[in-house]
Scaffold this motif. Structure first.
Motif, short mmCIF file in Angstrom:
data_model
loop_
_atom_site.label_atom_id
_atom_site.label_comp_id
_atom_site.label_asym_id
_atom_site.label_seq_id
_atom_site.Cartn_x
_atom_site.Cartn_y
_atom_site.Cartn_z
N THR A 1 6.87 -24.53 5.96
CA THR A 1 6.41 -23.43 4.85
C THR A 1 4.86 -22.99 5.23
O THR A 1 4.26 -23.83 6.00
CB THR A 1 6.38 -24.10 3.30
OG1 THR A 1 5.50 -25.10 3.10
CG2 THR A 1 7.69 -24.27 3.00
N ALA A 2 4.72 -21.83 4.84
CA ALA A 2 3.21 -21.26 5.20
C ALA A 2 3.13 -20.20 4.15
O ALA A 2 4.07 -19.30 3.92
CB ALA A 2 3.21 -20.93 6.52
N ARG A 3 1.88 -19.99 3.75
CA ARG A 3 1.58 -18.91 2.80
C ARG A 3 0.83 -17.76 3.68
O ARG A 3 -0.09 -17.84 4.35
CB ARG A 3 0.71 -19.23 1.65
CG ARG A 3 0.54 -18.15 0.60
CD ARG A 3 -0.15 -18.88 -0.66
NE ARG A 3 -0.08 -18.01 -1.62
CZ ARG A 3 -0.64 -18.10 -2.97
NH1 ARG A 3 -1.21 -19.10 -3.09
NH2 ARG A 3 -0.39 -16.91 -3.71
N GLU A 4 1.41 -16.54 3.57
CA GLU A 4 0.69 -15.30 4.20
C GLU A 4 -0.49 -14.81 3.48
O GLU A 4 -0.81 -14.80 2.37
CB GLU A 4 1.94 -14.01 4.10
CG GLU A 4 1.87 -12.83 5.13
CD GLU A 4 0.74 -12.23 5.18
OE1 GLU A 4 0.27 -11.73 6.18
OE2 GLU A 4 0.33 -11.74 3.82
N ASP A 5 -1.44 -14.67 4.38
CA ASP A 5 -2.77 -14.16 4.09
C ASP A 5 -2.89 -12.72 2.95
O ASP A 5 -3.45 -12.78 1.94
CB ASP A 5 -3.84 -13.89 5.01
CG ASP A 5 -3.89 -15.37 5.80
OD1 ASP A 5 -3.55 -16.42 5.27
OD2 ASP A 5 -4.73 -15.24 6.70
N GLY A 6 -2.18 -11.86 3.41
CA GLY A 6 -2.15 -10.60 2.84
C GLY A 6 -1.64 -10.43 1.57
O GLY A 6 -2.49 -9.97 0.71
N TRP B 1 3.52 -11.66 9.96
CA TRP B 1 2.82 -12.49 8.77
C TRP B 1 1.74 -12.94 9.40
O TRP B 1 1.50 -13.48 10.59
CB TRP B 1 3.78 -13.45 8.37
CG TRP B 1 5.09 -13.22 7.61
CD1 TRP B 1 5.09 -12.76 6.29
CD2 TRP B 1 6.36 -13.07 8.26
NE1 TRP B 1 6.41 -12.34 6.07
CE2 TRP B 1 7.21 -12.60 7.13
CE3 TRP B 1 6.72 -13.72 9.32
CZ2 TRP B 1 8.66 -12.47 7.25
CZ3 TRP B 1 8.20 -13.41 9.53
CH2 TRP B 1 9.06 -12.87 8.57
N VAL B 2 0.52 -12.94 8.84
CA VAL B 2 -0.87 -13.54 9.31
C VAL B 2 -0.75 -15.08 8.53
O VAL B 2 -0.92 -14.92 7.16
CB VAL B 2 -1.98 -12.76 8.94
CG1 VAL B 2 -3.39 -13.30 9.40
CG2 VAL B 2 -1.79 -11.41 9.74
N LEU B 3 -1.06 -16.03 9.12
CA LEU B 3 -0.88 -17.19 8.66
C LEU B 3 -2.25 -17.96 8.86
O LEU B 3 -2.26 -19.04 9.35
CB LEU B 3 0.36 -18.00 8.95
CG LEU B 3 1.70 -17.29 8.71
CD1 LEU B 3 2.54 -18.06 9.69
CD2 LEU B 3 1.78 -16.98 7.53
N GLN B 4 -3.29 -17.76 8.42
CA GLN B 4 -4.57 -18.22 8.68
C GLN B 4 -5.44 -18.90 7.48
O GLN B 4 -5.53 -20.10 7.27
CB GLN B 4 -5.49 -17.36 9.47
CG GLN B 4 -6.91 -17.98 9.80
CD GLN B 4 -7.70 -16.98 10.54
OE1 GLN B 4 -7.55 -15.69 10.56
NE2 GLN B 4 -8.89 -17.50 10.96
#
Length: 191
Positions: free
Chosen positions: A40-45, A100-103
């Motif tokens: 899992t990861a949360r999208e920045d935008g 998706w940006v994941l930073q």
């Protein structure tokens, strides 16, 4: 005494605000028997959660709404760009391409590796048909990872036309070859 210096290339990136495992329980999908959440990861935008399971790729809102749900055999191509921290994906139907940006929120975690693993796991056989510029196609047999059923996919290349008779003949030959190799029923010539 240190024998080497730490060298940073490019701007130093601050650590993410959270961890990929911080996904709220309500944002997780209901899982089928034998299905597991792999990353899992949360999208920045928009703050949506990207959830990768053994069978599917999902984009979920924080309150549990499903924005995108696709089986792995529906993924055509994807790429991870470590410079922009972006995961891009295109689907076989040509709809709903995503990035998706994941930073900043959680970082990517294991998402890039799991994405590649699951997409690759669904590919059984592939044949490229190339008759020159604007006359290409890709014929694939993919596995639905949930049911283990084989799915046949024919994707025309950019600019290729469905009414190109020579290309259609070569695609049919590739379909027959792949189906025979996989032990599937022969292709119906009218199909």
């Amino acid at each position: 005494m240190r024998l080497w210096k730490k060298r940073v290339i490019g701007p130093e990136v601050p650590p993410p605000e959270g961890r990929p495992g911080d996904v709220p329980r309500v944002a997780l999908p209901e899982l089928g028997r034998g299905e597991q959440v792999l990353a899992t990861a949360r999208e920045d935008g928009n703050g949506h959660w990207l959830v990768l399971t053994t069978w599917r790729l999902l984009e979920r809102t924080v309150d549990g709404g499903t924005v995108l749900e696709r089986a792995w055999h529906e993924v055509d191509t994807g790429s991870w760009n470590p410079d922009s921290w972006a995961l891009s994906v295109l689907f076989v139907d040509g709809l709903d391409g995503r990035q998706w940006v994941l930073q900043r929120q959680t970082g990517p975690g294991k998402v890039p590796e799991v994405f590649r693993d699951r997409t690759t796991a669904s590919v059984v056989l592939t044949r490229e048909v190339d008759l020159g510029p604007r006359r290409t196609a890709r014929v694939s047999l993919r596995t639905d990872l949930r049911t283990r059923e084989l799915q046949e996919q024919v994707l025309l290349g950019r600019g290729s036309r469905a009414d190109d008779e020579e290309l259609a003949e070569q695609v049919l030959a590739a379909r027959r070859e792949l189906r025979e190799q996989a032990g599937m029923d022969p292709v119906d010539p009218l199909d």
